[in-house]
Design a protein around this motif. Structure first.
Motif, short mmCIF file in Angstrom:
data_model
loop_
_atom_site.label_atom_id
_atom_site.label_comp_id
_atom_site.label_asym_id
_atom_site.label_seq_id
_atom_site.Cartn_x
_atom_site.Cartn_y
_atom_site.Cartn_z
N GLU B 46 0.86 -1.20 0.00
CA GLU B 46 0.00 0.00 0.00
C GLU B 46 0.89 1.23 0.00
N ARG B 51 -3.55 4.94 4.18
CA ARG B 51 -4.35 3.71 4.05
C ARG B 51 -3.59 2.48 4.55
N LEU B 55 -4.59 -1.72 5.86
CA LEU B 55 -4.10 -3.00 5.34
C LEU B 55 -3.41 -3.79 6.46
N TYR B 91 -5.95 -7.67 -1.35
CA TYR B 91 -6.18 -6.23 -1.20
C TYR B 91 -5.76 -5.49 -2.48
N VAL B 92 -4.59 -5.83 -3.01
CA VAL B 92 -4.08 -5.15 -4.21
C VAL B 92 -4.99 -5.42 -5.41
N ARG B 94 -8.11 -6.24 -5.46
CA ARG B 94 -9.40 -5.56 -5.32
C ARG B 94 -9.26 -4.06 -5.49
N GLU B 95 -8.18 -3.50 -4.97
CA GLU B 95 -7.97 -2.06 -5.09
C GLU B 95 -7.71 -1.64 -6.53
N ARG B 96 -7.19 -2.59 -7.33
CA ARG B 96 -6.83 -2.28 -8.70
C ARG B 96 -8.05 -1.80 -9.50
N ARG B 97 -9.24 -2.26 -9.08
CA ARG B 97 -10.46 -1.84 -9.77
C ARG B 97 -10.73 -0.35 -9.55
N HIS B 98 -10.23 0.16 -8.40
CA HIS B 98 -10.54 1.56 -8.06
C HIS B 98 -9.39 2.50 -8.41
N ARG B 99 -8.21 1.93 -8.69
CA ARG B 99 -7.06 2.78 -8.99
C ARG B 99 -6.52 2.41 -10.36
#
Lengths: 187, 190
Positions: B46, B51, B55, B91-92, B94-99
């Motif tokens: 992260e 944030r 994590l 986490y990475v 899933r976060e990839r969809r938002h970043r």
């Protein structure tokens, strides 16, 4: 700088505060509460939605329209059920992946691939018979609105095609990544 | 440090302890022995310092939950690293969809070294921060390998944690060492 110096520098960073056991317990209870609340909300919303449609059915004089509405409702319920199964937030037990990193990464990619791959089968196809029946009955009952219905159908079709192609592209990328991971394990 | 789980090591009364007490004891051991490593893993996955605690909390929570399944078939360190990396990888992804930030694999980073905005190792105080930057640009699996390598984990254990074959780990570690040498002016020992 030597390699061991680089490693020493990396390892010299200090630890952030550790999560206390009390907080772990608190978080567990909070997660369980949230899951229960979410389930309750979903059931209540589902019941209200079905109730509203049943009420609307009693207001129709046309049996054909009632049948079309029921077909649409069944399709929507099936799609929601499938979506809830595939895309829901993982349960607490599922958060724990104790296998190797490759398997965990692959599983996460597979999960996302399953959401994207040919998803029209479960989020569009089940509602299609009901929607078409509804459309046919509506056009038959009010032929003067045919152009309006045609526009709605055209816009919906464009939206479906765009959404499907975006999803298909994402699914292809995910599949490529999954294949690359598989080749790593095999060697 | 080899921290192979041994119930006797938790005290002679361990057999009489309830499962939850054993889990709590293991959690304390994790907190004492691996807190710094878990902090670094969170930093590697992260980039946003605000944030990062989220994590890290996820990692601690998942580690504690996972300890109910821990039966000592591998060392506690291997177990903790596996669970921590798996949590971070999830986490990475899933976060990839938002970043929209692009992630690179080793090949891409070697072919296009400019994707890592390196100023070379001029300012040594920034080395750790720049190491984190480099790691955060890698795809999850390569990220896992480099973090474990920097933690001093042996290739055999890296293979066990990551699920890659020993040959693949050796190849990746070799290439990662080259990458570090180029970006940080590191003298590679034979």
């Amino acid at each position: 700088m030597t390699e061991s110096e680089l490693h020493r520098r990396w390892q010299s960073t200090t630890a952030a505060p550790v999560m206390s056991l009390q907080y772990v317990q608190h978080r567990l209870q909070s997660l369980e509460r949230r899951a229960r609340r979410r389930n309750r909300t979903e059931y209540v919303a589902g019941a209200l939605g079905i109730g509203a449609v049943v009420w609307a059915l009693t207001q129709h004089d046309s049996v054909a329209l009632q049948v079309a509405t029921v077909a649409l409702l069944v399709g929507c319920i099936y799609s929601l059920w499938r979506f809830q199964r595939v895309a829901r937030v993982a349960a607490i037990a599922e958060l724990v992946r104790v296998g190797d990193g490759l398997s965990a990464y692959r599983r996460e990619l597979e999960r996302q691939h399953a959401v994207r791959h040919k998803n029209f089968r479960w989020y569009i196809a089940p509602s299609l018979p009901g929607a078409l029946a509804y459309l046919v009955v509506s056009v038959a009952q009010s032929p003067e609105n045919t152009v309006v219905y045609a526009c709605i159908v055209a816009l919906t079709a464009v939206w479906i095609v765009v959404a499907m192609s975006v999803d298909a592209r994402a699914a292809r990328h995910l599949q490529q990544e999954i294949d690359a991971l598989d080749s790593l394990r095999g060697e | 440090m080899d921290s192979t789980f041994n119930r006797e090591a938790l005290g002679t009364a361990a057999g009489a302890e309830s499962e939850s007490e054993t889990r709590d004891a293991l959690y304390h051991r994790v907190a004492v022995e691996h807190a710094a490593a878990l902090t670094r893993i969170a930093a590697a996955y992260e980039a946003d310092p605000h944030r990062r605690p989220d994590l890290l909390q996820d990692i601690y929570f998942t580690v504690w939950t996972s300890l109910a399944k821990f039966a000592g078939e591998c060392s506690l360190r291997t177990w903790v690293y596996r669970v921590a990396h798996n949590t971070a990888v999830t986490y990475v992804v899933r976060e990839r969809r938002h970043r929209s930030r692009a992630l690179y694999d080793l090949d891409e980073l070697e072919r296009h070294p400019d994707v890592f905005d390196s100023e070379r190792a001029a300012d040594e105080a920034q080395i750790v921060a720049r190491l984190e930057q480099l790691i955060q640009k890698l795809k999850p699996l390569d990220r896992q390998i480099i973090v474990l390598h920097l933690e001093g984990v042996k290739p055999v254990e890296i293979a066990s944690i990551s699920g890659l074959s020993a040959g693949n780990v050796a190849t990746k570690v070799h290439r990662l060492r080259g990458l570090l040498a180029r970006h940080f002016n590191v003298e590679i020992s034979p």
